[in-house]
Enzyme design. Structure first.
Site, short mmCIF file in Angstrom:
data_model
loop_
_atom_site.label_atom_id
_atom_site.label_comp_id
_atom_site.label_asym_id
_atom_site.label_seq_id
_atom_site.Cartn_x
_atom_site.Cartn_y
_atom_site.Cartn_z
N SER A 124 -21.20 68.83 -10.90
CA SER A 124 -19.88 69.18 -10.39
C SER A 124 -19.84 70.67 -10.01
O SER A 124 -20.64 71.12 -9.19
CB SER A 124 -18.81 68.81 -11.42
OG SER A 124 -17.53 68.82 -10.85
N ASP A 177 -16.30 58.40 -7.09
CA ASP A 177 -15.92 59.68 -7.71
C ASP A 177 -14.51 60.06 -7.30
O ASP A 177 -14.26 60.34 -6.12
CB ASP A 177 -16.93 60.76 -7.28
CG ASP A 177 -16.80 62.04 -8.09
OD1 ASP A 177 -15.68 62.35 -8.56
OD2 ASP A 177 -17.83 62.73 -8.27
N HIS A 209 -16.96 60.14 -11.70
CA HIS A 209 -17.37 61.54 -11.85
C HIS A 209 -18.10 61.71 -13.18
O HIS A 209 -17.57 62.27 -14.14
CB HIS A 209 -16.14 62.46 -11.78
CG HIS A 209 -16.49 63.90 -11.54
ND1 HIS A 209 -17.12 64.35 -10.40
CD2 HIS A 209 -16.29 65.01 -12.31
CE1 HIS A 209 -17.30 65.66 -10.47
NE2 HIS A 209 -16.80 66.07 -11.62
#
Length: 230
Positions: A124, A177, A209
């Site tokens: 991320s 996601d 995610h």
């Protein structure tokens, strides 16, 4: 923007979790966590899949106010102002964070590990920083692992790419996601391919995610390919 949250009980020094190689140390993986996480969040999981000769370093981001989260303070590599590809980014914060990543790489080089045996990775926000830091580093790295992320400050590229344009990059993203949309990763990949031809993008069906067994297996295979045992 969390990840696996298993606790790592090995040494944690100067804000980072360090897990030494279990065989002769000939390579290093530096992995950057996502927003609000710590170096512990990924350490145990990655320790299970890395080759025995790889040392694992999972630093923890400094605690700072994050605009995206109404100014609340949390571990963050740089300020995130919005979840939009068109909004202004924290350019100064990203560049400053990249310099700190470069210091971690240089520490390993001083310890005797050549830069081409050092892999930079992240999830991320950490993956975004890993990509940017790699392209801003002039010496060749062993590879980059970029999970569920995007290339920040895209408007500066390809001019900003000072190095690692030939380095192998594994970019992974789930198609479900809800935090960092798949198309963010895809757009970054398309742009990166124009100046970093050894980039590879893998999509994982049903993955949100987070990570998955399949993705971790691909990372393990990638590590062995780009940094085989000496």
């Amino acid at each position: 923007m969390g990840s696996f949250h298993s606790r790592e009980k090995k040494s944690s020094m100067a804000g980072k979790v360090v897990i030494e190689a279990s065989a002769k140390h000939t390579a290093t993986l530096i992995f950057l966590h996502g927003l609000g996480d710590t170096g512990h969040g990924w350490a145990s999981t990655l320790a299970e899949i890395r080759p025995a000769y790889v040392k694992l370093i999972c630093p923890t981001a400094p605690v700072m106010p994050v605009t995206l989260n109404a100014g609340f303070r949390m571990p963050s590599w740089f300020d995130l102002r919005s979840l939009s590809l068109t909004e202004p980014e924290d350019e100064a914060g990203i560049k400053s964070a990249a310099k700190n990543v470069h210091l971690l790489i240089e520490e390993e080089e001083k310890a005797g590990i050549p830069s081409n045996r050092i892999v930079l990775g992240g999830f991320s926000q950490g993956g975004a920083l890993a990509l940017y830091s790699a392209f801003e580093y002039k010496k060749q790295l062993g590879g980059v692992v970029a999970l569920s992320c995007w290339l920040p400050l895209r408007q500066l590229f390809p001019i900003a790419a000072l190095g690692n344009k030939e380095t192998r990059i594994l970019q992974c993203h789930g198609d479900s996601d809800p935090v960092v949309p798949l198309h963010w990763g895809q757009e970054s990949y398309k742009m990166m391919k124009t100046f970093a031809p050894n980039s590879n993008f893998k999509t994982y069906m049903g993955l949100s995610h987070s990570s998955s067994t399949e993705e971790l297996s691909d990372i393990a295979d990638f590590m062995k390919e780009i940094m085989p045992s000496l």
